[in-house]
Each structure stands twice: as structure tokens, then as C-alpha cells.
Enzyme design. Structure first.
Site, short mmCIF file in Angstrom:
data_model
loop_
_atom_site.label_atom_id
_atom_site.label_comp_id
_atom_site.label_asym_id
_atom_site.label_seq_id
_atom_site.Cartn_x
_atom_site.Cartn_y
_atom_site.Cartn_z
N LYS A 293 0.82 -1.23 0.00
CA LYS A 293 0.00 0.00 0.00
C LYS A 293 0.85 1.27 0.00
O LYS A 293 0.45 2.27 -0.58
CB LYS A 293 -0.98 -0.02 1.18
CG LYS A 293 -2.06 -1.08 1.00
CD LYS A 293 -3.07 -1.10 2.13
CE LYS A 293 -4.04 -2.25 1.95
NZ LYS A 293 -5.06 -2.32 2.99
N ASP B 204 -10.26 1.77 1.97
CA ASP B 204 -10.37 1.12 3.29
C ASP B 204 -11.12 2.04 4.26
O ASP B 204 -11.81 1.57 5.17
CB ASP B 204 -8.98 0.82 3.87
CG ASP B 204 -8.30 -0.34 3.15
OD1 ASP B 204 -9.02 -1.20 2.61
OD2 ASP B 204 -7.06 -0.37 3.12
N ASN C 204 -1.77 1.42 21.12
CA ASN C 204 -0.89 0.65 20.24
C ASN C 204 0.27 0.11 21.06
O ASN C 204 0.73 0.77 22.00
CB ASN C 204 -0.37 1.54 19.10
CG ASN C 204 0.30 0.73 18.01
OD1 ASN C 204 -0.31 -0.16 17.43
ND2 ASN C 204 1.56 1.01 17.75
P1 ATR Z 1 -1.39 -2.95 8.85
O1 ATR Z 1 -1.17 -2.15 7.62
O2 ATR Z 1 -2.08 -4.26 8.61
O3 ATR Z 1 -2.03 -2.18 9.95
P2 ATR Z 1 1.22 -2.60 10.05
O4 ATR Z 1 1.30 -1.19 9.55
O5 ATR Z 1 2.45 -3.44 9.98
O6 ATR Z 1 0.10 -3.42 9.30
O7 ATR Z 1 0.69 -2.55 11.56
C1 ATR Z 1 0.54 -3.69 12.32
C2 ATR Z 1 -0.15 -3.33 13.63
O8 ATR Z 1 -0.25 -4.52 14.43
C3 ATR Z 1 0.61 -2.32 14.47
O9 ATR Z 1 -0.32 -1.57 15.24
C4 ATR Z 1 1.47 -3.24 15.35
O10 ATR Z 1 1.92 -2.65 16.56
P3 ATR Z 1 3.36 -1.90 16.59
O11 ATR Z 1 3.12 -0.54 16.02
O12 ATR Z 1 3.73 -1.90 18.03
O13 ATR Z 1 4.30 -2.74 15.76
C5 ATR Z 1 0.44 -4.30 15.65
N1 ATR Z 1 1.03 -5.56 16.13
C6 ATR Z 1 1.67 -6.50 15.39
N2 ATR Z 1 2.02 -7.55 16.17
C7 ATR Z 1 1.60 -7.26 17.43
C8 ATR Z 1 1.64 -7.95 18.68
N3 ATR Z 1 2.21 -9.16 18.79
N4 ATR Z 1 1.07 -7.37 19.76
C9 ATR Z 1 0.48 -6.15 19.65
N5 ATR Z 1 0.39 -5.44 18.49
C10 ATR Z 1 0.95 -5.99 17.40
#
Ligand code: ATR
Length: 289
Positions: free
Chosen positions: A79, A115, A160
Site C-alpha cells: 500500500k 479502506d 498501540n
Molecule cells: P497494517 O497495515 O495491517 O495495519 P502494520 O502497519 O504493519 O500493518 O501494523 C501492524 C499493527 O499490528 C501495528 O499496530 C502493530 O503494533 P506496533 O506498532 O507496536 O508494531 C500491531 N502488532 C503487530 N504484532 C503485534 C503484537 N504481537 N502485539 C500487539 N500489536 C501488534
């Protein structure tokens, strides 16, 4: 209903191309419900899924344009690359830094973020407009959800795992939004009407950011509904917990179709057969519509 009684002769020399690009893409349900919509409307177009690595994304855009494609949907992890590849971008694309729909218009490459519309419609499916919502996650999906909710003047509580990203999103959205720490989400859940979950937690089918007991406690107060933008075959753990707690809950499947319905308007300048798409998506997911 779909294509019934119609002598469909395409694809032929006039058939137009639309599709979705992602990595990985093999589990996408998009071709099933998109092609159901195209057949229903007797459009001479076909929707394909393209597995493309980030290294090849720029070539993919050039190739699609050269092939005369109308445009395409974009999913993970492209994206932000799609945003960079576009010559013109919608307000929603600019505000989220992400493009999930690309439309070709001669030399112009237009980028949109449907979205935001998808979240708006999925929230509307869950009942009356919430006054206050807890948004969990501040990644790409979180930014689209924050914009959708803020535009409806919903007061936002953003959490977050990485606090700085929540703060950044809160600053971008402005208005009536605030940040809470990751450890505070159970307490914050008790102060809102709606929870929108946008992290990847739950994709494994096991982990959930909030359990059913916490949700039941919040549901005995003002919490009414949970939207999990995660989609996976079967219920997500959060949707399961929310339903167990007696709350309205939806996963990302209806949202996926809503964002596609808006993409259909952008591709064809016509109203999509949205119910046909929902029905075909539910069927492809092995669910009843
Ligand atoms: P997307 O475009 O699908 O939102 P992204 O930009 O990579 O993907 O974001 C992933 C989200 O999932 C983020 O909010 C991430 O938190 P961080 O900013 O701390 O990385 C969250 N996320 C991923 N794995 C996680 C976990 N194990 N526990 C909590 N939050 C998680």
C-alpha cells in the site's frame, strides 16, 4: 441468480482487466466475489490475483498500464509502494499514506484509499453511530479506521503496542482523540461504545487483545460492539470472545467487500451489486451470508 440465463461469451478481444496485487496473495477471496459481481452485471471484464514481490511492484504497475488494465486493488505489503507510484492521490490516500486502489487514466495514475469507506460501512453495519470508540493498533489499517471514525466525529481512544505510533496517529487525527498505554486497553474498553481492532494479533486463530470476561464487564456498561478488521477463515479469537460476551461483532470480511464496492465505483463509474458481492464472499469463506 449470477449469470442465469445469459449467454456469456467473454473473455474475448474486448475483455478489460482488473485485479488485486499482494504478497502473499494465494488465500485472497477477492477474485471469487469480484468475478461474481462482474458476471452479475454482465461486464466484459475479468478480475485476477497477482503475486508480486516488493522488488517487482514498480514493474507491475508499468506492465498493468501497458496491458490496458482499468486498475487494481492493492493489499499487503504494497500500500505504501502504491502510494509512491501514483501521480494523483485522493484526500483519504494522502491522509493515511496508503493506497489500496489504483486507477489508470491515460498518463495519470490515480491512487485512492477505499479502506476508509470500508471501515465506515462496516461500523454502520454494527448499529447506530458510536459516540466514543477504542481504536487498537496504529499501523496502516489503524490509520484508515482512525480517519473513518474521526470523520464521523467519533471521540477516539487510541492504543498501540508501540506508544509512539499511537501518539503520532493521535497528532495526525487531532480532534477529539487521546492515547492510552497498551496496558490500559481493558480499562479503556469500559469507557467506549465500540472497539475497532486493527493489529495482526489473532491471525494465528488463538491470541486476542481482550478476553471474553473483560468484554463482558465492559458490555455490562456502555460497550455495544466490536469490529475486528482482521479476516481469517473461521471466527477471529476477538470476534469469538465478543460474541460470547453478548456483543455485536464482525470480522474484516464485510469490510473487505465494502472497500471493494467503492473500488468498483472507481473502476466502472457505476453502482456495484454489493449484496451479490457479500453473498459470494461469505460463500467463498465457507460461511452463510
Ligand atoms: P497494517 O497495515 O495491517 O495495519 P502494520 O502497519 O504493519 O500493518 O501494523 C501492524 C499493527 O499490528 C501495528 O499496530 C502493530 O503494533 P506496533 O506498532 O507496536 O508494531 C500491531 N502488532 C503487530 N504484532 C503485534 C503484537 N504481537 N502485539 C500487539 N500489536 C501488534
Amino acid at each position: 441468480m449470477v449469470g442465469q440465463g445469459i449467454a456469456v461469451t467473454f473473455p474475448d478481444a474486448e475483455t478489460k482487466l482488473v485485479g488485486v496485487v499482494g504478497h502473499p496473495i494465494s488465500h485472497t477471496l477477492s477474485p471469487a466475489f469480484w468475478n461474481a459481481a462482474l458476471r452479475h452485471d454482465e461486464r466484459n471484464a475479468v478480475f485476477l490475483a497477482f503475486e508480486v514481490t516488493p522488488d517487482d511492484f514498480a514493474d507491475f504497475v508499468i506492465g498493468m498500464r501497458a496491458a490496458g488494465a482499468i486498475g487494481f486493488n492493492v493489499t499487503m505489503p504494497h500500500k505504501a509502494h502504491a502510494f509512491a507510484a501514483c501521480t494523483h492521490r485522493s484526500d483519504e490516500a494522502e491522509a493515511t499514506g496508503a493506497v489500496n486502489v489504483v486507477v489508470f487514466e491515460g498518463d495519470v495514475i490515480r491512487g485512492y484509499n477505499t479502506d476508509v469507506y470500508g471501515v465506515t460501512q462496516a461500523v454502520a453495519d454494527l448499529g447506530p453511530r458510536p459516540e466514543r470508540a477504542l481504536l487498537i493498533g496504529a499501523g496502516g489499517a489503524g490509520r484508515a479506521a482512525a480517519l473513518a471514525l474521526a470523520r464521523q466525529d467519533v471521540e477516539l481512544v487510541i492504543a498501540n503496542r508501540t506508544l509512539s505510533r499511537a501518539r503520532e496517529l493521535c497528532d495526525t487525527i487531532g480532534g477529539r482523540s487521546q492515547v492510552v498505554g497498551w496496558a490500559e486497553i481493558a480499562n479503556a474498553a469500559e469507557t467506549v461504545d465500540l472497539i475497532v481492532h486493527t493489529t495482526s494479533v489473532g491471525l494465528d486463530g488463538k491470541a486476542t487483545v481482550l478476553d471474553d470476561e473483560t468484554l463482558r464487564r465492559a458490555g455490562s456498561g456502555r460497550l455495544r460492539a466490536v469490529l475486528d478488521v482482521v479476516y481469517r477463515p473461521g471466527e477471529t479469537p476477538l470476534v469469538h470472545a465478543a460474541r460470547k460476551a453478548g456483543l455485536h461483532a464482525q470480522d474484516g470480511l464485510r469490510m473487505l467487500v465494502h472497500q471493494a464496492a467503492e473500488a468498483y465505483r472507481l473502476f466502472f463509474g457505476a453502482e456495484p451489486p454489493t449484496e451479490v458481492m457479500h453473498e459470494a464472499a461469505a460463500q467463498a469463506a465457507g460461511r452463510h451470508a
